[in-house]
Enzyme design. Structure first.
Site, short mmCIF file in Angstrom:
data_model
loop_
_atom_site.label_atom_id
_atom_site.label_comp_id
_atom_site.label_asym_id
_atom_site.label_seq_id
_atom_site.Cartn_x
_atom_site.Cartn_y
_atom_site.Cartn_z
N THR A 147 -4.68 -2.15 -2.10
CA THR A 147 -5.33 -1.69 -0.73
C THR A 147 -6.85 -1.35 -1.09
OG1 THR A 147 -5.59 0.17 0.58
CG2 THR A 147 -4.82 0.83 -1.60
N ASP B 242 -8.38 0.55 0.41
CA ASP B 242 -8.65 1.98 0.87
C ASP B 242 -8.72 2.97 -0.47
OD1 ASP B 242 -8.44 0.92 3.47
OD2 ASP B 242 -6.33 1.89 3.84
N GLY C 52 0.88 -1.09 0.12
CA GLY C 52 -0.05 0.08 0.08
C GLY C 52 0.92 1.23 -0.11
O1 F6P Z 1 -5.60 -0.10 5.08
C1 F6P Z 1 -6.32 -1.12 5.18
C2 F6P Z 1 -7.23 -1.28 6.34
O2 F6P Z 1 -8.04 -2.29 6.15
C3 F6P Z 1 -7.88 0.13 6.60
O3 F6P Z 1 -8.93 0.35 5.96
C4 F6P Z 1 -8.19 0.12 8.24
O4 F6P Z 1 -8.46 1.08 9.11
C5 F6P Z 1 -6.82 -0.82 8.73
O5 F6P Z 1 -6.36 -1.44 7.66
C6 F6P Z 1 -7.26 -1.78 9.80
O6 F6P Z 1 -6.05 -2.26 10.20
P1 F6P Z 1 -5.69 -3.73 10.99
O7 F6P Z 1 -5.77 -4.65 10.10
O8 F6P Z 1 -4.40 -3.17 11.60
O9 F6P Z 1 -6.87 -3.55 12.13
#
Ligand code: F6P
Length: 359
Positions: free
Chosen positions: A139, A141, A114
């Site tokens: 990603t 996002d 990402g």
């Molecule tokens: O960047 C990808 C993502 O899924 C975001 O949308 C979210 O805020 C974050 O990662 C969640 O991260 P983790 O897997 O550490 O909870």
């Protein structure tokens, strides 16, 4: 014979396995050897480096549609860039990565990551100076500059859409609203796209200011007494704290609007990879292999006007909104956001979806 490595870093998403399988297959057809680095940079922080030789037997084609990464994405507690900063071991970490890549004698590394991983790779590019570094953007996002799509986004939109589809039925039965919190960090692309797909009554994203009273009135004036309000996890409400969906839900309840919250969370990163994401992963894999053949380095694959090509990593970093990474204090990441000119915003507005206070 070339020897190439593949590494997946950062949060996972659907489509990583398609990319890995296609790279492995395309490289094998060229007579190259392919090694998968396990657990992202964790695999380079052990001696000998943790790698597996990838073959058609090891990663069969029928598994290429599955979410997650066959190679894993790393452990939070291992030595990685975040923990190296906390422990004051950045130099040690960088040296270790370089040493392991040299020990593996790779001609090229394909890094599937990402905006954090790519910004980091560019900031510490010396690590990769003895090999070709080709990056593939992924990603859910969709917050990466210079590419119109990232691997995993389409599947995430589909996952969130399907999740909301299920809620819509029970919402109708009970004459109530659901406030669904979408992932996406500080970028509203996922919420906006899924919100339009399901016909949400409102979509709140970090890029557009909203007025809570206007939102409440919009729901009260709705021709239906049920529906879905999609809120991006990156929004905030002045004077309030907690999860965004909870904040909005409390306000709606106070105004007499019956509602529930729902958190699809990491299901947005799972689900069988959509055909669109599989095609994108295949095109990016092919582009990455061609880039290796062409002797390119420090580049990223990108989709632009339906063309897949490579762009220099330096452009990637220069093209985005350069912001501090909240998780890595010393790192500036290159981010992209929903543009005010995004045609989907106008479509949403024309369809009676409240999307905030647009000029
Ligand atoms: O960047 C990808 C993502 O899924 C975001 O949308 C979210 O805020 C974050 O990662 C969640 O991260 P983790 O897997 O550490 O909870």
């Amino acid at each position: 014979m070339k020897k190439i490595g593949i590494m997946t870093t950062g949060g996972d998403c659907s489509g990583l396995n398609t990319a890995i399988q296609r790279i492995m297959h395309g490289a094998t057809l060229r007579g190259w050897q392919v090694f998968g680095i396990l657990d992202g940079t964790d695999g380079l922080c052990v001696t000998p480096p943790a790698v597996i030789k990838l073959t058609d037997m090891m990663l069969p084609i029928e598994n290429a549609r599955l979410a997650g990464s066959f190679l894993h994405n790393g452990r939070a507690t291992a030595l990685n860039f975040e923990t190296a900063i906390e422990r004051g071991q950045v130099d040690k970490f960088n040296k270790q990565l370089r040493k392991s890549l040299q020990a593996l004698k790779l001609d090229a590394l394909i890094l599937i990551g990402g905006n954090g991983s790519l910004s980091l790779a560019w900031a510490h590019r010396d690590i990769y100076r003895d090999l070709q570094l080709i990056c593939i953007p992924k990603t859910i996002d969709m917050d990466m500059p210079l590419t119109e799509r990232t691997i995993g986004f389409d599947t995430a939109v589909q996952q969130l859409t399907s999740y909301c589809d299920q809620l819509m039925l029970t919402a109708r039965s009970h004459h109530r609203w659901f406030v669904v919190q979408a992932m996406g960090r500080d970028c509203g692309n996922l919420a906006l796209n899924a919100g339009v797909a399901i016909g949400a009554r409102a979509i709140l994203i970090p890029e557009i200011k909203f007025d809570i009273d206007a939102l409440i009135k919009h729901i009260q004036d709705s021709p239906t007494d049920y529906g879905i309000i999609v809120v991006s996890e990156g929004i905030s409400l002045r004077g309030h704290s907690g999860r965004p969906a909870d904040m909005i839900s409390r306000k709606l309840t106070a105004a007499g609007i019956v509602n529930r919250t729902a958190f699809p969370e990491h299901t947005q990163r799972s689900g069988d990879t959509t055909a669109t994401d599989r095609i994108l992963a295949t095109r990016f894999a092919d582009c990455a292999l061609n880039a290796i053949e062409n002797g390119e380095t420090y580049v990223m694959t990108a989709l632009e006007c339906d063309n897949v090509h490579t762009v220099p990593l330096s452009d990637f970093v220069a093209a985005g909104d350069v912001v501090h990474d909240p998780k890595i204090p010393d790192l500036m990441t290159s981010n992209a956001y929903v543009s005010p000119a995004d045609p989907l915003l106008a479509v949403a507005y024309n369809m009676g979806i409240y999307i905030g206070e647009q000029k």
